[in-house]
Design an enzyme around this catalytic site. Structure first.
Site, short mmCIF file in Angstrom:
data_model
loop_
_atom_site.label_atom_id
_atom_site.label_comp_id
_atom_site.label_asym_id
_atom_site.label_seq_id
_atom_site.Cartn_x
_atom_site.Cartn_y
_atom_site.Cartn_z
N LYS A 48 -1.45 -9.33 3.00
CA LYS A 48 -0.79 -8.80 4.19
C LYS A 48 -1.70 -7.79 4.85
O LYS A 48 -2.38 -7.01 4.15
CB LYS A 48 0.55 -8.15 3.83
CG LYS A 48 1.32 -7.60 5.04
CD LYS A 48 2.75 -7.23 4.71
CE LYS A 48 2.93 -5.85 4.15
NZ LYS A 48 2.38 -4.76 4.97
N ASP B 8 -1.04 -6.21 -0.28
CA ASP B 8 -1.21 -5.47 0.97
C ASP B 8 -2.66 -4.98 1.05
O ASP B 8 -3.14 -4.31 0.12
CB ASP B 8 -0.27 -4.25 0.93
CG ASP B 8 0.40 -3.95 2.25
OD1 ASP B 8 0.16 -4.66 3.24
OD2 ASP B 8 1.22 -3.00 2.26
N GLU C 282 8.68 -3.84 11.18
CA GLU C 282 9.12 -2.57 10.59
C GLU C 282 9.58 -1.60 11.66
O GLU C 282 8.85 -1.33 12.63
CB GLU C 282 7.98 -1.96 9.77
CG GLU C 282 8.32 -0.59 9.17
CD GLU C 282 7.42 -0.15 8.04
OE1 GLU C 282 6.63 -0.97 7.54
OE2 GLU C 282 7.53 1.03 7.66
N GLU D 284 -1.96 -5.14 8.59
CA GLU D 284 -1.20 -4.55 9.69
C GLU D 284 -1.90 -4.77 11.02
O GLU D 284 -3.12 -4.67 11.12
CB GLU D 284 -1.03 -3.03 9.46
CG GLU D 284 -0.22 -2.70 8.21
CD GLU D 284 0.01 -1.20 8.03
OE1 GLU D 284 -0.37 -0.40 8.92
OE2 GLU D 284 0.57 -0.83 6.98
N ASP E 213 0.84 -1.20 0.00
CA ASP E 213 0.00 0.00 0.00
C ASP E 213 0.88 1.26 0.00
O ASP E 213 0.37 2.37 -0.15
CB ASP E 213 -0.98 0.00 1.19
CG ASP E 213 -0.30 0.02 2.53
OD1 ASP E 213 0.91 -0.27 2.59
OD2 ASP E 213 -0.97 0.32 3.54
N SER E 214 2.21 1.06 0.09
CA SER E 214 3.14 2.16 -0.15
C SER E 214 2.95 2.72 -1.56
O SER E 214 3.44 3.82 -1.85
CB SER E 214 4.58 1.68 0.04
OG SER E 214 4.83 0.50 -0.69
N1 LIG Z 1 9.10 4.91 -0.19
C1 LIG Z 1 8.63 4.34 0.93
N2 LIG Z 1 9.43 3.53 1.63
C2 LIG Z 1 9.00 2.95 2.80
O1 LIG Z 1 9.78 2.19 3.40
C3 LIG Z 1 7.68 3.23 3.22
C4 LIG Z 1 6.87 4.07 2.44
N3 LIG Z 1 7.36 4.63 1.30
N4 LIG Z 1 5.58 4.35 2.76
C5 LIG Z 1 4.98 3.60 3.83
C6 LIG Z 1 5.93 3.38 4.91
C7 LIG Z 1 6.40 4.63 5.62
N5 LIG Z 1 7.70 4.23 6.07
C8 LIG Z 1 8.58 5.04 6.77
C9 LIG Z 1 8.65 6.39 6.51
C10 LIG Z 1 9.55 7.18 7.19
C11 LIG Z 1 10.39 6.65 8.15
C12 LIG Z 1 11.34 7.53 8.86
O2 LIG Z 1 11.58 8.64 8.45
N6 LIG Z 1 11.95 7.06 9.98
C13 LIG Z 1 12.91 7.82 10.74
C14 LIG Z 1 13.10 7.18 12.10
C15 LIG Z 1 12.57 8.04 13.20
C16 LIG Z 1 12.97 7.50 14.55
O3 LIG Z 1 14.19 7.40 14.77
O4 LIG Z 1 12.08 7.20 15.35
C17 LIG Z 1 14.28 7.89 10.06
O5 LIG Z 1 15.00 8.86 10.29
O6 LIG Z 1 14.65 6.93 9.37
C18 LIG Z 1 10.30 5.29 8.43
C19 LIG Z 1 9.40 4.49 7.73
C20 LIG Z 1 8.03 2.92 5.59
N7 LIG Z 1 7.18 2.74 4.44
C1 LIG Z 2 7.34 -1.73 3.28
C2 LIG Z 2 6.36 -2.85 3.19
C3 LIG Z 2 6.51 -3.83 4.31
C4 LIG Z 2 4.94 -2.38 3.05
O1 LIG Z 2 4.07 -2.67 3.83
C5 LIG Z 2 4.60 -1.58 1.88
O2 LIG Z 2 5.44 -1.39 0.96
O3 LIG Z 2 3.46 -1.10 1.82
MG LIG Z 3 2.26 -1.60 3.49
#
Ligand SMILES: Nc1nc(=O)c2c([nH]1)NC[C@@H]1CN(c3ccc(C(=O)N[C@@H](CCC(=O)O)C(=O)O)cc3)CN21
Ligand SMILES: CC(C)C(=O)C(=O)O
Ligand SMILES: [Mg+2]
Length: 281
Positions: A131, A101, A199, A133, A62-63
């Site tokens: 899948k 998803d 995740e 959540e 769903d990303s």
């Molecule tokens: N392009 C893309 N990749 C992804 O992995 C993803 C998506 N979209 N969309 C749905 C979710 C959103 N996701 C995300 C988005 C942002 C962070 C992020 O910025 N995390 C912070 C960590 C913050 C902390 O330390 O608590 C980072 O700095 O990495 C993590 C997962 C993972 N998924």
């Molecule tokens: C990052 C994976 C696990 C996901 O749920 C997605 O791409 O939507």
């Molecule tokens: Mg997803």
């Protein structure tokens, strides 16, 4: 010149069985202690590339809400938005298991709603598994799908459909919350889930969950100990503007596409393209 690195390859990754990977293959890989890769796919051409590279499991995430449709979270995307993408990934692949998803709002209401949605993805799009959540709050849904013969991949930790409840994309499962996540994982396994995505959780927690479960764990920002690793393909290829810390860039497709489209544009404006070799007479 960089020296080649010996990469241990699992039988699951790159397997030459000539048929689709199944939940049994995924279970057997864990018993053999073999790690495997999963990537997202949203169209037939990328699915074919990943399938031919031997990627055993493709996730129509769903990303897509963000990387295909341009929304700033995964919440707005609908079943009708994801259905044609899922069908395209199934058509573009021949060996991978394709996991659909379930989008936000398409399974939370009831086990009946989850079953109706999952049946659409299996029947109309040809997905091989779904899948969803959540942990104990979606156990009735998991049980309903498993009872209907639908393989279920679970997803714990940073579940992006709950971004508003979390107050942002932040690491989950620190401290007390880690014990809750462990209990969720065990209950999901007992309910019949065939695998679980972890995740954005501390590596130590992911390792404990991985060794505690018989079903494979698939990590994204969960450290090196999970049975499998998943990334959004646009992230690993270098198309995403500001990727998360857990992303490793294996290519610079944004740079390569920028170079190529500018070269095309310059040859058009300069009258260089098309030349005789690209012209019919
Ligand atoms: N392009 C893309 N990749 C992804 O992995 C993803 C998506 N979209 N969309 C749905 C979710 C959103 N996701 C995300 C988005 C942002 C962070 C992020 O910025 N995390 C912070 C960590 C913050 C902390 O330390 O608590 C980072 O700095 O990495 C993590 C997962 C993972 N998924
Ligand atoms: C990052 C994976 C696990 C996901 O749920 C997605 O791409 O939507
Ligand atoms: Mg997803």
């Amino acid at each position: 010149m960089s020296s080649p690195v010996a990469v241990p390859k699992s039988a699951l990754y790159g397997g030459q069985s000539g048929r689709r990977i199944t939940v049994r293959d995924v279970a057997a890989a864990k018993e053999r202690g073999e790690k495997w890769p999963m990537v997202t796919a949203y169209d037939a051409m990328t699915a074919r590339v990943f399938d031919e590279a031997g990627i055993p499991v493709l996730l129509v995430g769903d990303s897509a809400a963000m990387v295909v449709y341009g929304y700033d979270s995964t919440l707005p995307v609908s079943v009708d938005d994801l259905m044609p993408l899922t069908a395209a990934v199934v058509r573009g692949s021949s060996r991978a298991m394709v996991v659909a998803d379930l989008p936000f709002g398409s399974y939370q209401a009831s086990p009946q709603q989850a079953l109706e949605t999952a049946v659409r993805f299996m029947k109309e799009a040809g997905a091989h598994a779904v899948k969803l959540e959540g942990g104990r709050r979606v156990l009735p849904q998991v049980e309903a799908l498993v009872s209907a013969g639908i393989p279920v991949m679970a997803h714990l930790g940073l579940t992006p459909q709950s971004v508003n409840a979390f107050g942002g994309y932040r690491v989950q499962g620190r401290g007390q919350a880690g014990d809750e996540l462990m209990a969720d994982a065990k209950d999901l396994q007992a309910a019949g889930a065939f695998s679980v995505v972890l995740e954005c959780v501390p590596a130590e927690l992911a390792e404990r969950v991985t060794t505690s479960l018989a079903i494979p764990t698939i990590g994204i920002g969960a450290g090196p100990s999970t049975d499998a690793q998943v990334l959004v393909w646009q992230d690993l290829m270098g198309l995403t503007a500001r990727p998360a810390k857990f992303v490793k860039k294996y290519s610079d497709l944004a740079g390569e596409m920028d170079r190529a489209v500018r070269a095309f544009a310059d040859e058009v404006t300069g009258g260089v393209f098309p030349s005789a070799e690209h012209t019919y007479h």
